[in-house]
Design a protein around this motif. Structure first.
Motif, mmCIF file in Angstrom:
data_model
loop_
_atom_site.group_PDB
_atom_site.id
_atom_site.type_symbol
_atom_site.label_atom_id
_atom_site.label_comp_id
_atom_site.label_asym_id
_atom_site.label_seq_id
_atom_site.Cartn_x
_atom_site.Cartn_y
_atom_site.Cartn_z
ATOM 1 N N ASP A 3 0.851 -1.184 0.000
ATOM 2 C CA ASP A 3 0.000 0.000 0.000
ATOM 3 C C ASP A 3 0.890 1.238 0.000
ATOM 4 O O ASP A 3 2.068 1.179 0.361
ATOM 5 N N LYS A 4 0.321 2.370 -0.340
ATOM 6 C CA LYS A 4 1.038 3.651 -0.295
ATOM 7 C C LYS A 4 1.590 3.891 1.105
ATOM 8 O O LYS A 4 2.703 4.367 1.275
ATOM 9 N N LEU A 5 0.787 3.526 2.130
ATOM 10 C CA LEU A 5 1.231 3.659 3.517
ATOM 11 C C LEU A 5 0.810 2.430 4.300
ATOM 12 O O LEU A 5 -0.358 2.029 4.256
ATOM 13 N N THR A 6 1.768 1.844 4.990
ATOM 14 C CA THR A 6 1.533 0.721 5.886
ATOM 15 C C THR A 6 1.999 1.139 7.268
ATOM 16 O O THR A 6 3.093 1.687 7.413
ATOM 17 N N LEU A 7 1.187 0.874 8.280
ATOM 18 C CA LEU A 7 1.536 1.162 9.669
ATOM 19 C C LEU A 7 1.708 -0.149 10.408
ATOM 20 O O LEU A 7 0.814 -1.004 10.374
ATOM 21 N N VAL A 8 2.866 -0.313 11.056
ATOM 22 C CA VAL A 8 3.158 -1.512 11.845
ATOM 23 C C VAL A 8 3.283 -1.076 13.302
ATOM 24 O O VAL A 8 4.205 -0.330 13.649
ATOM 25 N N LEU A 9 2.345 -1.533 14.119
ATOM 26 C CA LEU A 9 2.285 -1.167 15.535
ATOM 27 C C LEU A 9 2.667 -2.343 16.412
ATOM 28 O O LEU A 9 2.434 -3.492 16.052
ATOM 29 N N GLY A 10 3.196 -2.037 17.578
ATOM 30 C CA GLY A 10 3.471 -3.070 18.564
ATOM 31 C C GLY A 10 4.126 -2.452 19.777
ATOM 32 O O GLY A 10 4.516 -1.284 19.758
ATOM 33 N N GLY A 11 4.234 -3.231 20.806
ATOM 34 C CA GLY A 11 4.910 -2.784 22.012
ATOM 35 C C GLY A 11 6.419 -2.932 21.867
ATOM 36 O O GLY A 11 6.923 -3.466 20.872
ATOM 37 N N ALA A 12 7.138 -2.465 22.859
ATOM 38 C CA ALA A 12 8.594 -2.603 22.879
ATOM 39 C C ALA A 12 8.956 -4.084 22.863
ATOM 40 O O ALA A 12 8.383 -4.878 23.614
ATOM 41 N N GLY A 13 9.876 -4.465 21.989
ATOM 42 C CA GLY A 13 10.332 -5.844 21.918
ATOM 43 C C GLY A 13 9.332 -6.797 21.302
ATOM 44 O O GLY A 13 9.491 -8.017 21.417
ATOM 45 N N SER A 14 8.323 -6.289 20.600
ATOM 46 C CA SER A 14 7.264 -7.137 20.041
ATOM 47 C C SER A 14 7.661 -7.831 18.745
ATOM 48 O O SER A 14 6.987 -8.754 18.306
ATOM 49 N N GLY A 15 8.737 -7.367 18.108
ATOM 50 C CA GLY A 15 9.146 -7.903 16.816
ATOM 51 C C GLY A 15 8.644 -7.069 15.650
ATOM 52 O O GLY A 15 8.773 -7.468 14.498
ATOM 53 N N LYS A 16 8.094 -5.886 15.936
ATOM 54 C CA LYS A 16 7.511 -5.048 14.883
ATOM 55 C C LYS A 16 8.552 -4.593 13.873
ATOM 56 O O LYS A 16 8.273 -4.591 12.668
ATOM 57 N N SER A 17 9.740 -4.196 14.309
ATOM 58 C CA SER A 17 10.767 -3.729 13.365
ATOM 59 C C SER A 17 11.228 -4.852 12.452
ATOM 60 O O SER A 17 11.344 -4.661 11.237
ATOM 61 N N LEU A 18 11.477 -6.017 13.010
ATOM 62 C CA LEU A 18 11.909 -7.152 12.195
ATOM 63 C C LEU A 18 10.822 -7.531 11.196
ATOM 64 O O LEU A 18 11.109 -7.800 10.024
ATOM 65 N N TRP A 19 9.574 -7.537 11.638
ATOM 66 C CA TRP A 19 8.476 -7.875 10.728
ATOM 67 C C TRP A 19 8.396 -6.853 9.596
ATOM 68 O O TRP A 19 8.242 -7.211 8.431
ATOM 69 N N ALA A 20 8.519 -5.572 9.936
ATOM 70 C CA ALA A 20 8.468 -4.513 8.927
ATOM 71 C C ALA A 20 9.643 -4.627 7.952
ATOM 72 O O ALA A 20 9.472 -4.452 6.737
ATOM 73 N N GLU A 21 10.826 -4.925 8.459
ATOM 74 C CA GLU A 21 11.996 -5.102 7.595
ATOM 75 C C GLU A 21 11.778 -6.253 6.618
ATOM 76 O O GLU A 21 12.119 -6.153 5.435
#
Length: 173
Positions: A3-21
């Motif tokens: 999508d033009k914009l995707t938002l990936v939310l999560g708590g600290a240490g949830s794995g959100k950055s790795l999932w987004a990468e």
């Protein structure tokens, strides 16, 4: 196709950055990483180093602790942008005594005008206790408003918990 914009939310240490990468890497497009963290101490320096190693060498990185809008303007249509993270960007602006509603409006406009699809990583802060001081409460409320505005603009919103994605809006690729 993202999508033009995707938002990936999560708590600290949830794995959100790795999932987004992983999501961005899977597109096959050139990858642009907008880094908002400022490494003021050894712990944060170690976290930044871990994130860089995790991403690998096939990323172009722009350090943008405050000027994300300028960095988004540099993105090309043949790239995919990962903005990691909106929470650090917001805290940087709060500590710089910026006009938070104005900066949020500039960010949302820059995301709309960006030539590339953008994946934004952000923390979900509203599931915890009420902070005990005014600054922390101000930040929590500003983060909630930012996340709501990003989610309203995004075609895909994903919550990540324990490394597992859950689509809140749109369809997982």
């Amino acid at each position: 196709m993202l999508d033009k914009l995707t938002l990936v939310l999560g708590g600290a240490g949830s794995g959100k950055s790795l999932w987004a990468e992983t999501l961005v890497t899977g597109t096959g497009a050139a990858r642009l990483y907008l880094a908002t963290a400022q490494a003021w101490d050894q712990e944060m320096q170690a976290k930044v180093t871990r994130h860089k190693a995790q991403r690998g060498a096939n990323w172009t990185t722009i350090e943008a602790p405050l000027d994300v809008t300028g960095a988004l303007a540099q993105a090309r249509a043949d790239q995919v942008v990962l903005l990691d993270c909106a929470t650090m960007w917001l805290s940087n602006h709060l500590l710089a005594d910026s006009d938070l509603p104005g900066e949020q409006a500039r960010l949302l406009t820059a995301l709309l005008n960006c030539a590339a699809p953008v994946v934004v990583v952000s923390n979900e802060l509203g599931m915890s206790v009420v902070p005990d001081n005014a600054l922390a409460r101000q930040f929590r409320e500003a983060q909630g408003r930012l996340n709501q505005a990003l989610a309203a603009q995004a075609g895909l919103v994903v919550a990540v918990m324990a490394g597992l994605p859950l689509a809140l809006k749109g369809q997982l690729p």
